[in-house]
Design an enzyme around this catalytic site. Structure first.
Site, PDB file in Angstrom:
ATOM      1  N   ASP A  31       5.048  -5.264  37.729  1.00 50.21           N
ATOM      2  CA  ASP A  31       5.784  -6.504  38.041  1.00 50.21           C
ATOM      3  C   ASP A  31       5.316  -7.625  37.094  1.00 50.21           C
ATOM      4  O   ASP A  31       5.167  -8.775  37.511  1.00 50.21           O
ATOM      5  CB  ASP A  31       5.643  -6.923  39.503  1.00 50.21           C
ATOM      6  CG  ASP A  31       6.707  -7.941  39.920  1.00 50.21           C
ATOM      7  OD1 ASP A  31       7.559  -8.311  39.083  1.00 50.21           O
ATOM      8  OD2 ASP A  31       6.680  -8.379  41.090  1.00 50.21           O
ATOM      9  N   HIS A  66       9.241  -7.919  33.657  1.00 48.89           N
ATOM     10  CA  HIS A  66      10.165  -9.028  33.387  1.00 48.89           C
ATOM     11  C   HIS A  66       9.918  -9.466  31.952  1.00 48.89           C
ATOM     12  O   HIS A  66       8.841  -9.969  31.638  1.00 48.89           O
ATOM     13  CB  HIS A  66       9.924 -10.182  34.365  1.00 48.89           C
ATOM     14  CG  HIS A  66      10.227  -9.823  35.788  1.00 48.89           C
ATOM     15  ND1 HIS A  66      11.480  -9.937  36.332  1.00 48.89           N
ATOM     16  CD2 HIS A  66       9.437  -9.329  36.776  1.00 48.89           C
ATOM     17  CE1 HIS A  66      11.460  -9.541  37.597  1.00 48.89           C
ATOM     18  NE2 HIS A  66      10.229  -9.167  37.892  1.00 48.89           N
ATOM     19  N   LEU A  67      10.905  -9.238  31.082  1.00 49.96           N
ATOM     20  CA  LEU A  67      10.715  -9.561  29.662  1.00 49.96           C
ATOM     21  C   LEU A  67      11.402 -10.878  29.269  1.00 49.96           C
ATOM     22  O   LEU A  67      11.227 -11.354  28.154  1.00 49.96           O
ATOM     23  CB  LEU A  67      11.210  -8.408  28.777  1.00 49.96           C
ATOM     24  CG  LEU A  67      10.504  -7.057  29.002  1.00 49.96           C
ATOM     25  CD1 LEU A  67      11.055  -6.009  28.041  1.00 49.96           C
ATOM     26  CD2 LEU A  67       8.994  -7.174  28.839  1.00 49.96           C
TER      27      LEU A  67
HETATM   28  O1  DOR Z   1       6.272 -12.737  41.542  1.00 47.53           O
HETATM   29  C1  DOR Z   1       7.391 -12.433  41.196  1.00 47.53           C
HETATM   30  N1  DOR Z   1       7.926 -12.854  40.036  1.00 47.53           N
HETATM   31  N2  DOR Z   1       8.146 -11.682  42.009  1.00 47.53           N
HETATM   32  C2  DOR Z   1       9.430 -11.415  41.776  1.00 47.53           C
HETATM   33  O2  DOR Z   1      10.030 -10.731  42.557  1.00 47.53           O
HETATM   34  C3  DOR Z   1      10.116 -11.994  40.608  1.00 47.53           C
HETATM   35  C4  DOR Z   1       9.152 -12.309  39.553  1.00 47.53           C
HETATM   36  C5  DOR Z   1       9.717 -13.199  38.479  1.00 47.53           C
HETATM   37  O3  DOR Z   1      10.842 -12.948  38.010  1.00 47.53           O
HETATM   38  O4  DOR Z   1       9.001 -14.110  38.061  1.00 47.53           O
HETATM   39 ZN    ZN Z   2      10.733  -8.408  43.032  1.00 44.66          ZN
END
Ligand code: DOR
Ligand code: ZN
Length: 436
Positions: free
Chosen positions: A313, A70-71
């Site tokens: 993740d 996630h950037l």
């Molecule tokens: O822990 C998480 N954070 N799980 C996810 O599925 C989304 C992610 C986020 O975008 O922060």
């Molecule tokens: Zn997820």
């Protein structure tokens, strides 16, 4: 030109796991041989200057490919942006990262795919490949224009962060994505079963008095998606698998020939629900950490190939958000800079997982599944690679992190075994833990 001498090459794509000499020229791997002489090398250099690296005691492997980061750009640049995230990536040993689509706005059209791709190119560190959403606005009802987004550079489609609750929408997504050849990445979480839970339901959640999320919230959707992938013959990738039951369902589906791959996050391999503390939200993550038995099943699944990949993740959040009370803090762990060393220290050093399997699961199989250029050091391949020093020591300090985020459980911990040089297409981008 680079000449790496007597380095322990780990390249499962060519079943190499032995000391070699490696030559890099024009951004590509030129040669891998058991040993090279000055004469060989100068003949191949054709007048170009040669930088020599003594690789004895160190490992060289294809750059890691992380299919789940996630950037936060566009829209939440206070948490991370494409530049800081791709710098964090190369500091951690990743040369390609797939950027999740749950930004603000969400990446649900070609212009946004192109924006993320171009920002990655401008940054010039790891290769940044955008993932598009499956549904418009990530609302779970209307499919995006997949073919157009693929042309713009989408590497996969996912509503990650949110489950696609409507089974017919998921079925159609799997059916339509076949036309693009790209996988649908599923964040398996039944909204009603998960409710407003904060950690995995079990003895630990009971003891702490925190609302629990049952394991079934994940596995019922894993089961549903496997059935839909089988029926449509679609290409399914399951994100962050966290329960023993899910591993079991995937194993059975693979035996039937379903076109499915699955990933596991380092934190689910290292921690369990008993490690969570009420006054510290750093391990508050979604899917939540499971039981010790879940963790064992995940390690076994990764070893036997039921789980194909490791993915971080990487979920950066601000300190202001993560220091809220447990119920109000966001889910997520920032991990690009620590994940490889954490897996090395907690799984490889104790003998739970081989380094060969780690490289296969974090580089070779992501390249194969997502059709990427990488995951190999075959001559002619891009010189995306990592030099890993098993003796290098570092204490993880906030001041040294290049990610904007500090939400990692490893702050203050000492690591031994770190990536000390990283190349992207033959260009050195990290040296001695400094991003160049
Ligand atoms: O822990 C998480 N954070 N799980 C996810 O599925 C989304 C992610 C986020 O975008 O922060
Ligand atoms: Zn997820």
């Amino acid at each position: 030109m680079w000449w790496l001498k007597e380095v322990a090459v780990i390249d499962p794509s060519q079943t190499i796991s032995s000391p070699c000499d490696v030559l890099i020229k024009d951004g590509k791997v030129l040669d891998i041989a058991s040993s090279l002489t000055e004469v060989d090398v100068s003949a191949k250099a054709q007048g170009e200057a040669v930088e020599t690296i003594e690789g004895k005691g160190k490992f060289l492997f294809p750059g890691l490919i992380d299919v789940h980061t996630h950037l936060r750009e566009p829209g939440q640049e206070e948490k991370e942006d494409i530049l800081s995230g791709s710098r964090a990536a190369v500091r951690g040993g990743f040369t390609t990262i797939l950027a999740m689509a749950n930004t603000q706005p969400v990446i649900d059209k070609r212009a946004l795919i192109e924006f993320v791709r171009l920002q990655g190119e401008r940054a010039g560190y790891a290769h940044v490949l955008p993932i598009g959403t499956v549904t418009k606005g990530m609302q779970g009802s209307e499919l995006v224009e997949m073919a157009d987004m693929k042309e713009g550079g989408a590497a996969a489609f996912s509503d990650d962060g949110k489950n696609i609750q409507n089974a017919e929408v998921m079925r159609l997504a799997l059916e339509y994505a076949k036309l693009t050849g790209l996988p649908i990445i599923s964040h398996c979480e039944d909204k009603d079963l998960a409710g407003d839970g904060l950690m995995r339901r079990g003895l630990a959640s009971g003891r702490m008095g925190l609302r629990g999320i049952p394991g079934s919230a994940e596995s019922v959707i894993v089961g549903r998606d496997l059935i839909l992938a089988e029926e449509t013959r679609g290409k399914l990738h399951l994100a962050h698998i966290s329960t023993a039951e899910s591993v079991d369902l995937i194993r059975k589906a693979k035996a039937r020939g379903v076109d499915v791959t699955a990933e596991v996050n380092p934190h689910h391999l290292i921690f369990c629900d008993e490690d969570i503390k009420l006054n510290d939200t750093v391990l508050k993550v979604n899917p939540p950490l499971g039981s010790k038995e879940d963790r064992e099943a995940l390690i076994e699944g990764l070893k036997d190939g039921t789980i194909d990949m490791i993915a971080t993740d990487h979920a950066p959040h601000t300190q202001a958000e993560k220091t809220r009370p447990f119920a109000e803090a966001p889910f997520g762990i920032a991990s690009l800079e620590t994940a490889l060393s954490a897996v090395w220290q907690h799984l490889v050093v104790p003998g739970r997982l081989s380094l060969d399997r780690v490289v296969e699961a974090w580089s070779v199989s992501p390249a194969k599944r997502f059709g990427l250029n990488g995951g190999t050091l075959k001559p002619g391949a891009p010189a995306d690679m990592v030099l890993f020093d098993p003796d290098y020591k570092e204490v993880i300090k906030p001041a040294n992190l290049v990610s904007k985020a500090r939400n990692t459980p490893f702050l203050g911990k000492s690591f031994q075994g770190l990536p000390v040089m990283v190349w992207v297409e033959g260009r050195l981008v990290q040296k001695d833990r400094m991003v160049l």
